[in-house]
Structures are given as C-alpha cells and as structure tokens.
Design a protein around this motif. Structure first.
Motif, short mmCIF file in Angstrom:
data_model
loop_
_atom_site.label_atom_id
_atom_site.label_comp_id
_atom_site.label_asym_id
_atom_site.label_seq_id
_atom_site.Cartn_x
_atom_site.Cartn_y
_atom_site.Cartn_z
N GLU A 161 0.75 -1.22 -0.04
CA GLU A 161 0.01 -0.14 0.00
C GLU A 161 0.75 1.05 -0.05
N HIS A 162 0.50 2.30 -0.90
CA HIS A 162 1.44 3.41 -0.99
C HIS A 162 0.56 4.48 -0.28
N LYS A 163 1.19 5.41 0.39
CA LYS A 163 0.53 6.39 1.28
C LYS A 163 0.92 7.89 0.54
N THR A 164 1.58 7.80 -0.56
CA THR A 164 1.95 8.95 -1.11
C THR A 164 1.52 9.18 -2.47
N PHE A 165 1.29 10.28 -3.15
CA PHE A 165 0.97 10.61 -4.65
C PHE A 165 2.03 10.60 -5.52
N HIS A 166 2.59 9.44 -5.72
CA HIS A 166 3.88 9.29 -6.45
C HIS A 166 3.62 8.34 -7.64
N PRO A 167 4.05 8.38 -8.90
CA PRO A 167 3.67 7.56 -10.05
C PRO A 167 4.54 6.25 -10.03
N ARG A 168 5.27 5.98 -8.92
CA ARG A 168 6.14 4.71 -8.96
C ARG A 168 5.10 3.66 -8.44
N LEU A 169 3.71 3.96 -7.92
CA LEU A 169 2.66 2.94 -7.92
C LEU A 169 2.40 2.41 -9.16
N LEU A 170 2.36 3.25 -10.17
CA LEU A 170 1.91 2.58 -11.54
C LEU A 170 2.91 1.59 -12.07
N LEU A 171 4.16 2.18 -12.01
CA LEU A 171 5.31 1.48 -12.45
C LEU A 171 5.39 -0.04 -11.85
N GLN A 172 5.16 0.08 -10.44
CA GLN A 172 5.05 -1.33 -9.74
C GLN A 172 3.78 -2.25 -10.11
N LEU A 173 2.89 -1.53 -10.24
CA LEU A 173 1.63 -2.10 -11.06
C LEU A 173 1.80 -2.65 -12.35
N ALA A 174 2.56 -2.11 -13.07
CA ALA A 174 2.89 -2.37 -14.47
C ALA A 174 3.36 -3.83 -14.89
N VAL A 175 3.99 -4.33 -13.81
CA VAL A 175 4.56 -5.65 -13.92
C VAL A 175 3.74 -6.59 -13.46
N HIS A 176 2.48 -6.60 -13.26
CA HIS A 176 1.67 -7.43 -12.74
C HIS A 176 0.63 -7.82 -14.29
N ARG A 177 0.46 -9.12 -14.58
CA ARG A 177 -0.36 -9.32 -15.83
C ARG A 177 -1.83 -8.74 -15.49
N VAL A 178 -2.35 -9.09 -14.37
CA VAL A 178 -3.76 -8.66 -14.15
C VAL A 178 -3.89 -7.28 -14.52
N TYR A 179 -2.99 -6.39 -13.81
CA TYR A 179 -3.19 -4.91 -13.75
C TYR A 179 -3.02 -4.56 -15.40
N LEU A 180 -1.98 -4.99 -16.40
CA LEU A 180 -1.86 -4.78 -17.59
C LEU A 180 -3.14 -5.44 -18.31
N ALA A 181 -3.85 -6.42 -17.88
CA ALA A 181 -5.06 -6.72 -18.50
C ALA A 181 -5.98 -5.66 -18.19
N GLY A 182 -6.13 -5.27 -16.92
CA GLY A 182 -7.25 -4.15 -16.61
C GLY A 182 -6.88 -2.93 -17.38
N ILE A 183 -5.69 -2.53 -17.49
CA ILE A 183 -5.37 -1.16 -18.36
C ILE A 183 -5.67 -1.32 -19.74
N GLY A 184 -5.57 -2.64 -20.35
CA GLY A 184 -6.13 -2.89 -21.76
C GLY A 184 -7.58 -2.91 -21.90
N CYS A 185 -8.39 -3.29 -20.71
CA CYS A 185 -9.61 -3.33 -21.03
C CYS A 185 -9.98 -1.70 -20.50
N GLN A 186 -9.27 -1.10 -19.83
CA GLN A 186 -9.42 0.50 -19.73
C GLN A 186 -9.22 1.22 -20.85
N ILE A 187 -8.29 1.03 -21.60
CA ILE A 187 -7.96 1.56 -22.75
C ILE A 187 -8.97 1.37 -23.87
N LEU A 188 -9.63 0.17 -23.85
CA LEU A 188 -10.42 -0.23 -25.02
C LEU A 188 -11.90 0.46 -24.54
#
Length: 304
Positions: A32-59
């Motif tokens: 869990e992140h407690k600061t407004f920092h883009p590194r959270l997105l970088l950490q999430l980007a290595v997870h396939r589930v998140y990338l699938a979610g982003i793919g759905c979000q883009i669609l």
C-alpha cells in the motif's frame, strides 16, 4: 450512423466494469502506498492482471471516445457508472465479496437512472471548446495534482472515497477534452490539438489516483465516488459549452435520471463496506487470483 453510438455505449459499460475488477485485484497485490507518486503505476505495470485491466480500460476509453462522437456527455459519463454493477457481480462471483442489501438496492436504482438518461438523450455532434476553457483545464490539472498530494495520506474507506473522487474529476476532464476531439477527422489537426495531450495527462493522473483509492480498502466506494465526480461536472460542461442536447419534452426525465444516478453512486460511497482490509484481505484477493485455489470463500471483511 447514430445507432453506432448506442452500441459503443453498451460495450463501454461492460469493458469498464471488467477493467475496474482487474485493477482492484492488482492494486491489492502491491504494498500500500501512502503518497501521491507515479512509482505505484510502475510497480503495478509488472503484474499481468493490472496490464489486462489497463487493456480493458484503454478499450473502454476508445469505446467511450467513439460514443461521445454521437451521444451527449451527460449520457456517456453517467453510463460509465453502470460499470460498477459489472464490477460488483464479478467481485461476488470470483472474490466472494459480500454486498449488503443496501448496496444491491443502490445498484438497481443506478440502473434505473441510466435507463432514464438513455431514453432522454438526443444524439448530436459537439461544439469546440474556447481557448479560455482550455486554459481552465490546465489550471484544474495543477489543482488536482496538489489535492492528490495531500489526499493520498488518507486511509480506509475515507481515503477510497476522497481519492476516487479526485480520480473521477481527472477522468471527467479527460472526457470533456475528448468530446470535441472525437469530431476531428483530420489526422494532423488531431495530433496538434492541445486537447489531445491534456486528455492523455488527465487520464494518467486519474489512473494513479484510482489505483491509490483501490488500495485503501473498498473498491465499491472508490469506483462509486469516481463515477459521481466523473459524471456531474462533465455533464454540466457538455450542456453549457459543448452543445449537448436533450430530446424535446424529456428534460424532466433527463433531470430525474441524472439525479437518481448521481444519488445512487453518492449513496454507494456512504454505505460501501471494505471488501479487503489489511494483509488478510490482500492474501484473500491473491488467492482468488490463482495463488492458492480452494481457499477462497472466507468472509468479505477481515480485521486488520
């Protein structure tokens, strides 16, 4: 031609619901992140589930973009809120979320509000934003960054609601930028329009804020508050500045539908209960995602 807008709208609702569900799983996979920092997105980007979610979000974003070419913002924005119903159903089936009767009733009420908006909407192309409105979008973006910095310190459902609301404002501003953009057919004009880059930055900002909100414990509260903040300001801008239209004689139905939809998502932020709290909740989400099948089925809420 106009009928295509309705097809885009239905597909958008389903895809956004799936996107929220997948991103909720991924957000609970990382610390869990407690600061407004883009590194959270970088950490999430290595997870396939998140990338699938982003793919759905883009669609979903592309489908919403196409829907806005034909349909008014107040309809498209409010319809995004219907995706929370898809998210809730997926959570109940796959993650064993336990939705209280109040949430189920509010989801049904939300559906009724969306139906009223569909009946009252009048398809129409968009007007262009003035230079002053574009400058205002830049100023609002800076303000969202400052607000996100301080709001990221909030925890629990309160943090989910506050951060989700800011995410909704960011996504709503992106929608405002995209409505006139969707009517630009010339590639050079499209790529050189400042609204394109404002839309991208707003979308990334909203994505970060939403990920932070989902880490605070309640996906329902995060998405509901996002949808509430997403719908109202953008709808007002659409009606006042972009030439959005309501079918003659159905203004009352549009007002009732919008108020019911907005009221339902706001009430969801009040009555939503944490689906996963603390480490125990995270472990259950990971198990449901496939780490240890067979152990799923515990209560929807744990004490930290």
């Amino acid at each position: 031609m106009m009928s295509a807008g309705w097809l885009y709208l239905v597909a958008m609702i389903a895809v956004y619901g799936l996107a929220n569900f997948l991103q909720a799983i991924a957000a609970n996979k990382v610390r869990e992140h407690k600061t407004f920092h883009p590194r959270l997105l970088l950490q999430l980007a290595v997870h396939r589930v998140y990338l699938a979610g982003i793919g759905c979000q883009i669609l979903g974003f592309v489908l919403a973009f196409m829907a806005r070419r034909y349909l008014p913002l107040f309809l498209v924005q409010a319809s995004v809120a219907a995706g929370i119903g898809i998210t809730a159903v997926l959570g109940v089936v796959f993650l064993k979320w336990r939705l209280p009767k109040s949430e189920i009733g509010l989801l049904i009420l939300l559906s009724g509000g969306i139906v009223a908006l569909v009946v009252s909407a009048e398809p129409s192309p968009s007007d262009q934003l003035t230079p002053a409105a574009i400058v205002a979008l830049v100023v609002i973006l800076i303000g969202l960054g400052v607000a996100g910095y301080f709001t990221a310190r909030l925890q629990g459902v309160t943090g989910s609601v506050a951060l989700g609301g800011l995410a909704g404002l960011a996504f709503g501003a992106a929608a405002v930028a995209s409505r006139p953009l969707s009517n630009i057919l010339d590639a050079k004009a499209f790529l050189t329009d400042p609204l394109l880059y404002l839309m991208i930055v707003y979308s990334l900002t909203g994505q970060l804020l939403l990920a932070l909100a989902m880490q605070r414990g309640s996906t329902t509260a995060a998405v509901a508050s996002m949808d509430a903040a997403f719908a109202a300001p953008a709808a007002a801008v659409g009606l006042l500045l972009l030439g959005d239209q309501i079918a003659a004689g159905r203004e009352w139905l549009a007002a009732v539908g919008f108020l019911v939809t907005l009221g339902a998502v706001l009430a969801l932020t009040r009555y939503a209960e944490p689906q996963a709290q603390g480490q125990a909740g995270r472990e259950r989400v990971l198990e449901a995602a496939g780490a240890a099948p067979g152990r799923v089925g515990g209560p929807a809420r744990d004490s930290a």
